[in-house]
Design an enzyme around this catalytic site. Structure first.
Site, PDB file in Angstrom:
ATOM      1  N   ASP A  26     -84.500 -22.382  -4.267  1.00 36.88           N
ATOM      2  CA  ASP A  26     -85.582 -23.056  -3.541  1.00 36.88           C
ATOM      3  C   ASP A  26     -85.760 -22.473  -2.138  1.00 36.88           C
ATOM      4  O   ASP A  26     -84.793 -22.022  -1.524  1.00 36.88           O
ATOM      5  CB  ASP A  26     -85.241 -24.556  -3.470  1.00 36.88           C
ATOM      6  CG  ASP A  26     -86.468 -25.396  -3.189  1.00 36.88           C
ATOM      7  OD1 ASP A  26     -87.589 -24.853  -3.149  1.00 36.88           O
ATOM      8  OD2 ASP A  26     -86.301 -26.621  -2.994  1.00 36.88           O
ATOM      9  N   ASN A  74     -94.414 -26.449 -12.051  1.00 32.70           N
ATOM     10  CA  ASN A  74     -94.939 -25.369 -11.205  1.00 32.70           C
ATOM     11  C   ASN A  74     -96.367 -24.950 -11.580  1.00 32.70           C
ATOM     12  O   ASN A  74     -97.025 -24.242 -10.803  1.00 32.70           O
ATOM     13  CB  ASN A  74     -94.015 -24.140 -11.231  1.00 32.70           C
ATOM     14  CG  ASN A  74     -92.742 -24.325 -10.440  1.00 32.70           C
ATOM     15  OD1 ASN A  74     -91.706 -23.734 -10.732  1.00 32.70           O
ATOM     16  ND2 ASN A  74     -92.773 -25.168  -9.407  1.00 32.70           N
TER      17      ASN A  74
HETATM   18  C1  FPP Z   1     -88.871 -22.092  -5.258  1.00 30.67           C
HETATM   19  O1  FPP Z   1     -89.337 -21.794  -3.971  1.00 30.67           O
HETATM   20  C2  FPP Z   1     -88.846 -20.897  -6.086  1.00 30.67           C
HETATM   21  C3  FPP Z   1     -89.594 -20.714  -7.218  1.00 30.67           C
HETATM   22  C4  FPP Z   1     -90.545 -21.737  -7.703  1.00 30.67           C
HETATM   23  C5  FPP Z   1     -89.549 -19.466  -7.987  1.00 30.67           C
HETATM   24  C6  FPP Z   1     -88.278 -18.696  -7.976  1.00 30.67           C
HETATM   25  C7  FPP Z   1     -88.553 -17.305  -8.463  1.00 30.67           C
HETATM   26  C8  FPP Z   1     -87.958 -16.182  -8.007  1.00 30.67           C
HETATM   27  C9  FPP Z   1     -86.864 -16.203  -7.022  1.00 30.67           C
HETATM   28  C10 FPP Z   1     -88.365 -14.806  -8.481  1.00 30.67           C
HETATM   29  C11 FPP Z   1     -88.365 -14.510  -9.935  1.00 30.67           C
HETATM   30  C12 FPP Z   1     -87.180 -14.941 -10.680  1.00 30.67           C
HETATM   31  C13 FPP Z   1     -86.607 -14.249 -11.713  1.00 30.67           C
HETATM   32  C14 FPP Z   1     -85.486 -14.858 -12.494  1.00 30.67           C
HETATM   33  C15 FPP Z   1     -87.042 -12.914 -12.092  1.00 30.67           C
HETATM   34  P1  FPP Z   1     -90.625 -22.545  -3.438  1.00 30.67           P
HETATM   35  O2  FPP Z   1     -91.798 -21.676  -3.680  1.00 30.67           O
HETATM   36  O3  FPP Z   1     -90.732 -23.906  -4.061  1.00 30.67           O
HETATM   37  O4  FPP Z   1     -90.306 -22.650  -1.912  1.00 30.67           O
HETATM   38  P2  FPP Z   1     -90.822 -23.785  -0.911  1.00 30.67           P
HETATM   39  O5  FPP Z   1     -90.220 -25.098  -1.376  1.00 30.67           O
HETATM   40  O6  FPP Z   1     -90.270 -23.329   0.392  1.00 30.67           O
HETATM   41  O7  FPP Z   1     -92.306 -23.789  -0.953  1.00 30.67           O
END
Ligand code: FPP
Length: 246
Positions: A26, A74
């Site tokens: 996250d 998401n």
């Molecule tokens: C949460 O951060 C993260 C995600 C929804 C996606 C995670 C994906 C990756 C790290 C890259 C791809 C993964 C693989 C396995 C190839 P957020 O966007 O919710 O952050 P925020 O809460 O700060 O907005």
């Protein structure tokens, strides 16, 4: 045997490595915001940590590593952000599949991939096919994953098997219920890590997390490097797990 992680007197005990570590990666968006960058650059930087941590986990002998890449919730995000995440997954598979295979890593998907874009389904299927006979670390990618729907789907499969006379309800128990979950044949997570300071499970592995240890880091995922990961493992090694006993 101990492994030195490059910090004075801090060592990982290789005889006490969690079998299964699951991570809620996250904070990509906030990492980008804090640098006045667009959100997709946060995901891009986050992917570099994915590569780094898969390597560390494999090196110290973790048997199952689960990464929460995309939840059933998401889909509420903007199209451009969804496209970015899907594209990163495709890039990850294309770039890393050879190295993953050479390291005997088997990719598994937790979630329903049928509603993903066709090119993503195609790439994921290539990865599953190429690594299906590997018997080293399992890399679970939770993709279009939600724990509640996983449990509902499990119940549906049980009813289906019952209708067909394949199961006897009096035999159904907490252990064999697990065989209907996406994590079939895998150990429950010993350790669940969540980055970015949030302290929630967010519909992730609810059934499997009954006895998991939790580790929360205030770092945003793109700042959670392999040293941070090994710190989490050391923290786990100092926990007293009683599983309801004394
Ligand atoms: C949460 O951060 C993260 C995600 C929804 C996606 C995670 C994906 C990756 C790290 C890259 C791809 C993964 C693989 C396995 C190839 P957020 O966007 O919710 O952050 P925020 O809460 O700060 O907005």
């Amino acid at each position: 045997m101990n492994i030195d992680i490059g910090k004075d007197n801090i060592k990982i005990d290789l005889s006490n490595i969690p079998n299964h570590v699951a991570i809620i990666m996250d904070g990509n968006g906030r990492w980008a915001n804090s640098r006045n960058l667009p959100r997709h650059l946060g995901h891009q930087e986050g992917m570099k940590r994915v590569v780094e941590i898969v390597e560390s986990a494999n090196k110290i002998g973790i048997k199952v590593l689960t990464l929460f890449a995309f939840s059933t919730e998401n889909w509420k995000r903007s199209k451009i952000e969804i496209d970015t995440l899907m594209n990163l997954l495709v890039v990850f598979i294309r770039k890393e599949i050879r190295r993953l295979s050479e390291n005997n890593i088997k990719i598994c998907i937790l979630g329903n991939i049928n509603s993903l874009p066709v090119n993503v389904i195609k790439e994921v299927n290539i990865a599953l096919e190429k690594t299906k006979n590997n018997d080293g670390m399992i890399l679970n990618i939770a993709l279009n994953y939600g724990s509640r729907i996983e449990i509902v789907e499990a119940v549906k499969k049980i009813i289906y098997d019952y209708d067909k006379g394949l199961i006897d309800l009096s035999q159904l128990n907490e252990e064999n219920f697990k065989e209907y979950l996406y994590t079939k044949n895998q150990p429950d997570p010993d350790l669940i890590i969540r980055t970015s300071g949030e302290k929630r499970l967010s519909n992730f592995l609810t059934y499997q997390a009954a006895y998991s240890e939790f580790y929360f880091s205030d770092k945003y995922w793109p700042d959670f490097d392999s040293e941070s990961f090994l710190d989490a493992i050391i923290d786990f090694q100092n926990r007293d797990r009683r599983f309801g006993g004394v």
